[in-house]
Design a protein around this motif. Structure first.
Motif, PDB file in Angstrom:
ATOM      1  N   THR A   1       0.555  -0.976   0.126  1.00 56.13           N
ATOM      2  CA  THR A   1      -0.021   0.061  -0.215  1.00 56.13           C
ATOM      3  C   THR A   1       0.396   1.198   0.512  1.00 56.13           C
ATOM      4  N   ARG A   2       0.212   2.457  -0.048  1.00 56.40           N
ATOM      5  CA  ARG A   2       1.054   3.786  -0.521  1.00 56.40           C
ATOM      6  C   ARG A   2       1.097   4.210   0.724  1.00 56.40           C
ATOM      7  N   ALA A   3       1.466   5.152   0.360  1.00 59.22           N
ATOM      8  CA  ALA A   3       1.280   6.714   1.472  1.00 59.22           C
ATOM      9  C   ALA A   3       0.981   6.170   2.710  1.00 59.22           C
ATOM     10  N   GLU A   4       2.015   5.404   3.157  1.00 62.76           N
ATOM     11  CA  GLU A   4       2.066   4.384   4.581  1.00 62.76           C
ATOM     12  C   GLU A   4       2.979   5.485   5.610  1.00 62.76           C
ATOM     13  N   THR A   5       2.061   6.380   6.362  1.00 62.24           N
ATOM     14  CA  THR A   5       2.954   7.221   6.906  1.00 62.24           C
ATOM     15  C   THR A   5       4.837   6.157   8.100  1.00 62.24           C
ATOM     16  N   GLN A   6       5.520   6.206   8.331  1.00 59.79           N
ATOM     17  CA  GLN A   6       6.690   6.303   9.089  1.00 59.79           C
ATOM     18  C   GLN A   6       6.676   6.611  10.501  1.00 59.79           C
ATOM     19  N   TYR A   7       6.807   5.274  10.980  1.00 61.86           N
ATOM     20  CA  TYR A   7       6.874   6.211  12.567  1.00 61.86           C
ATOM     21  C   TYR A   7       8.585   5.740  12.569  1.00 61.86           C
ATOM     22  N   PHE A   8       9.460   6.907  13.534  1.00 66.23           N
ATOM     23  CA  PHE A   8      10.245   6.769  13.088  1.00 66.23           C
ATOM     24  C   PHE A   8      11.595   5.969  15.327  1.00 66.23           C
ATOM     25  N   GLY A   9      12.535   5.068  15.119  1.00 62.52           N
ATOM     26  CA  GLY A   9      12.888   5.077  16.716  1.00 62.52           C
ATOM     27  C   GLY A   9      13.634   6.980  16.885  1.00 62.52           C
ATOM     28  N   PRO A  10      14.008   7.689  18.503  1.00 67.54           N
ATOM     29  CA  PRO A  10      15.564   7.919  18.958  1.00 67.54           C
ATOM     30  C   PRO A  10      16.548   8.710  18.211  1.00 67.54           C
ATOM     31  N   GLY A  11      17.241   7.341  17.191  1.00 65.15           N
ATOM     32  CA  GLY A  11      18.308   7.266  16.757  1.00 65.15           C
ATOM     33  C   GLY A  11      18.589   6.658  17.170  1.00 65.15           C
ATOM     34  N   THR A  12      19.975   6.384  16.849  1.00 60.90           N
ATOM     35  CA  THR A  12      22.144   5.650  17.652  1.00 60.90           C
ATOM     36  C   THR A  12      22.483   7.004  16.739  1.00 60.90           C
ATOM     37  N   ARG A  13      23.256   7.371  17.561  1.00 63.04           N
ATOM     38  CA  ARG A  13      24.982   7.851  16.886  1.00 63.04           C
ATOM     39  C   ARG A  13      26.015   7.621  17.291  1.00 63.04           C
ATOM     40  N   LEU A  14      26.140   7.350  16.548  1.00 63.94           N
ATOM     41  CA  LEU A  14      27.540   5.943  16.295  1.00 63.94           C
ATOM     42  C   LEU A  14      28.833   6.958  15.521  1.00 63.94           C
ATOM     43  N   LEU A  15      29.729   6.730  16.426  1.00 62.42           N
ATOM     44  CA  LEU A  15      30.948   7.427  16.474  1.00 62.42           C
ATOM     45  C   LEU A  15      32.216   6.710  16.977  1.00 62.42           C
TER      46      LEU A  15
END
Lengths: 109, 115
Positions: free
Chosen positions: B99-113
Motif C-alpha cells: 500500500t502506498r502513502a503509509e506513515t513512517q514512525y521513527f525511533g529516537p536514533g543512534t549516534r555512532l562514532l
C-alpha cells in the motif's frame, strides 16, 4: 535521486508565515512531510496524495502539484513550537521514501 | 501509539569492529527501514524490509547489511566499521506492504562514532 528542498534555512518571528518547497525529478505518488526537533526523532506532519487527497496536520497546510512534481508546506502564524528541521519525503515506489536534505526553521519571540 | 525503540542512543566503536544496531517496533508493522542522517544530506535510506527474512537495498547500502528474523526486530550490521560511517542512524517502521502513502514512525536514533 533526492528531492530538492528550498530554502535551506529560514528565520521567522512569531506570527510570521513561511513556505517550504520540495521538488522532485521523478514522477511521484505521494509526498510526506516530517518535522524533527533537535535531538528527537522525525515526526509525521502531512501526506499529500496524487489525485489531491490530503491527510495530516490541522494547523499546517500543504499543496502538491503533480504536473511539476512539486510540493509546498505552508506554515501560517508561526509559533515557537514550529522550530525544527522540516523534511519532505517523496514516494516513487511502494512504501519507500526518498527524503530531501531538510529545511531548518527557526522561530524567534 | 506506535513505539519504535533503538538499542542505544550513543555508541563509540573502533575502526574494523563489527557493529550491531537494533530496532524494535511494537505495532505489528510489516515494513521496517534503516536510514542514516548527516548534516546537509538529510535522511538517506540504507536498507528496508517488507517482511521477515526479506530485505532490499536502499540508496546507500555499501558497507552495511541487515537482518530481520522476527517481524518486530530489524538489525543493521556494520561488518567492519569505518570512520566514514560515523553518523546518526534512524530506524523507522510503517504498517503494510503493497500500500502506498503509509506513515513512517521513527525511533529516537543512534549516534555512532567510529574512531
Amino acid at each position: 535521486q533526492q528531492p530538492v528542498q528550498s530554502p535551506q534555512a529560514v528565520i521567522l518571528r512569531e506570527g510570521e508565515d513561511a513556505v517550504i518547497n520540495c521538488s522532485s525529478s521523478k514522477a511521484l505518488y505521494s509526498v510526506h512531510w516530517y518535522r524533527q526537533k533537535h535531538g528527537e526523532a522525525p515526526v509525521f506532519l502531512m501526506i499529500l496524495l496524487k489525485g489531491g487527497e490530503q491527510k495530516g496536520h490541522d494547523k499546517i497546510s500543504a499543496s502538491f502539484n503533480e504536473k511539476k512534481q512539486q510540493s509546498s508546506l505552508y506554515l501560517t502564524a508561526s509559533q515557537l513550537s514550529y522550530s525544527g528541521t522540516y523534511f519532505c519525503g517523496t514516494e516513487t515506489s511502494y512504501g519507500k521514501l526518498t527524503f530531501g536534505q531538510g529545511t531548518i526553521l527557526t522561530v524567534h519571540p | 501509539d506506535v513505539k519504535v525503540t533503538q538499542s542505544s542512543r550513543y555508541l563509540v566503536k573502533r575502526t574494523g569492529e563489527k557493529v550491531f544496531l537494533e530496532c524494535v517496533q511494537d505495532m505489528d508493522h510489516e515494513n521496517m527501514f534503516w536510514y542514516r542522517q548527516d548534516p546537509g544530506l538529510g535522511l538517506r535510506l540504507i536498507y528496508f524490509s517488507y517482511d521477515v527474512k526479506m530485505k532490499e537495498k536502499g540508496d546507500i547500502p555499501e558497507g552495511y547489511s541487515v537482518s530481520r528474523e522476527k517481524k518486530e526486530r530489524f538489525s543493521l550490521i556494520l561488518e567492519s566499521a569505518s570512520t566514514n560511517q560515523t553518523s546518526m542512524y534512524l530506524c523507522a517502521s510503517s504498517l503494510s506492504r503493497g500500500t502506498r502513502a503509509e506513515t513512517q514512525y521513527f525511533g529516537p536514533g543512534t549516534r555512532l562514532l567510529v574512531l
